[in-house]
Enzyme design. Structure first.
Site, mmCIF file in Angstrom:
data_model
loop_
_atom_site.group_PDB
_atom_site.id
_atom_site.type_symbol
_atom_site.label_atom_id
_atom_site.label_comp_id
_atom_site.label_asym_id
_atom_site.label_seq_id
_atom_site.Cartn_x
_atom_site.Cartn_y
_atom_site.Cartn_z
ATOM 1 N N SER A 229 0.814 -1.212 0.000
ATOM 2 C CA SER A 229 0.000 0.000 0.000
ATOM 3 C C SER A 229 0.847 1.261 0.000
ATOM 4 O O SER A 229 0.298 2.362 -0.028
ATOM 5 C CB SER A 229 -0.935 0.002 1.224
ATOM 6 O OG SER A 229 -0.189 -0.190 2.417
ATOM 7 N N HIS B 32 -2.812 -3.496 -6.007
ATOM 8 C CA HIS B 32 -3.171 -3.188 -4.620
ATOM 9 C C HIS B 32 -4.675 -3.332 -4.386
ATOM 10 O O HIS B 32 -5.478 -2.538 -4.875
ATOM 11 C CB HIS B 32 -2.718 -1.759 -4.272
ATOM 12 C CG HIS B 32 -3.052 -1.356 -2.884
ATOM 13 N ND1 HIS B 32 -3.519 -0.109 -2.548
ATOM 14 C CD2 HIS B 32 -3.005 -2.066 -1.718
ATOM 15 C CE1 HIS B 32 -3.733 -0.048 -1.261
ATOM 16 N NE2 HIS B 32 -3.436 -1.217 -0.730
ATOM 17 N N GLU C 265 -5.955 -0.872 -7.212
ATOM 18 C CA GLU C 265 -5.038 0.087 -7.811
ATOM 19 C C GLU C 265 -3.956 -0.669 -8.582
ATOM 20 O O GLU C 265 -3.325 -1.581 -8.032
ATOM 21 C CB GLU C 265 -4.367 0.946 -6.740
ATOM 22 C CG GLU C 265 -5.298 1.932 -6.069
ATOM 23 C CD GLU C 265 -4.606 2.719 -4.965
ATOM 24 O OE1 GLU C 265 -4.827 3.932 -4.881
ATOM 25 O OE2 GLU C 265 -3.856 2.098 -4.169
ATOM 26 N N ASN D 26 -4.434 5.887 -0.607
ATOM 27 C CA ASN D 26 -3.799 6.157 0.685
ATOM 28 C C ASN D 26 -3.166 7.543 0.750
ATOM 29 O O ASN D 26 -3.034 8.109 1.843
ATOM 30 C CB ASN D 26 -2.765 5.082 1.005
ATOM 31 C CG ASN D 26 -3.424 3.827 1.558
ATOM 32 O OD1 ASN D 26 -4.368 3.916 2.331
ATOM 33 N ND2 ASN D 26 -2.944 2.672 1.153
#
Length: 282
Positions: free
Chosen positions: A118, A139, A151, A190
């Site tokens: 991440s 991800h 992702e 994130n």
């Protein structure tokens, strides 16, 4: 070359979820864990999740799906895989060591090596291999069987063909929605989410507002499904801290720095849902 034989390294919360969605898509899955006890725990985690999905009518036959997953303790069992997804602890040194080993083990020259990281730069992981053109980030989000987003993160050396094959796998095979991110710390989600969570922790730490009021404010005032402190518990406070550190290391922006309260909670083993206590008790 279709990605039909999938390997997953790690069968914790994320690894088990990735293995489950691959098996539910009728793929041949091999999951490698560090030892027999961890493999047994991973299989139990898969079985529990699939039985729950079967009870809700989301899986027709949990046992049949589980039969498509083979647990192993040897990376050698990944030799014939078309795609291997790493889902181990969020530690750069451990991932670099694993990618070097996977590069030596996985035989097919067109096979893809992917990380579920991440926050760690994909370029750094790719250079641990002799095939950086075939390495990228894939991800997933927790819980993997539920959340539809993935992702895709190519590095500067990743071939367009590699990204296209991964996108087809995520969309056409797994039925997930893929978004593309540049290879920078935090990627898309994130990079937006972690500063938001850290701001909530600082608000609590400073005494500006209480836990329940912070979370209720975002749930009832901004239509969030859960508050930022409850979300941090779900993600894991150790993971939240690790991503924050990665973001801060790359950008040196104060908003990315982990608050002292977060660091102390991680030191105390109060990691959220996974340990039964974080900002809330479970």
């Amino acid at each position: 070359m279709a990605l039909r034989r999938v390997g997953v390294v790690g069968c914790g919360l994320m690894g088990a979820g990735i293995a489950e969605v691959c098996a539910r898509a009728d793929l041949d899955v091999v999951v490698v864990e560090s030892g027999a006890a961890a493999a047994a725990a991973g299989r139990a985690r898969l079985e529990t999740s699939l039985k729950r999905a079967e009870a809700k009518g989301k899986v027709a036959d949990a046992a049949a799906v589980l039969d498509r997953v083979r647990l192993s303790t040897s990376l050698d069992d990944l030799a014939d895989r078309d795609l291997v997804i790493e889902a181990i602890v969020e530690d750069t040194a451990a991932k670099l060591e694993l990618f070097a080993k996977l590069d030596a083990v996985v035989c097919a020259p067109e096979a893809l090596l992917a990380s579920n990281t991440s926050s760690i730069p994909i370029m750094k992981l790719a250079t641990a291999t002799t095939r950086p053109t075939h390495v990228l980030g894939i991800h997933f989000f927790n819980p993997v069987p539920v959340l539809p987003l993935v992702e895709l993160v190519p590095s500067l050396l990743t071939l367009d063909e590699t990204t296209d094959r991964a996108a087809e796998f995520v969309g056409a095979v797994l039925g997930k929605h893929a978004i593309l991110s540049k290879d920078r710390a935090g990627f898309v989600v994130n990079a937006l989410l972690i500063p938001f969570i850290l701001a909530a922790i600082r608000m609590l730490e400073s005494g500006f507002a209480e836990r329940d009021d912070i979370d209720a404010g975002l749930v009832r005032g901004a239509a969030h499904p859960q508050g930022p402190l409850a979300l941090a518990d779900l993600i894991g406070l150790d993971t939240t801290k690790a991503v924050a550190e990665s973001l801060y290391e790359e950008f040196k922006e104060p908003l990315y720095a982990p608050p002292p309260l977060l660091a102390r909670m991680v030191d105390a083993g109060l990691l959220g849902r996974k340990t039964g206590r974080g900002f809330y008790t479970y």
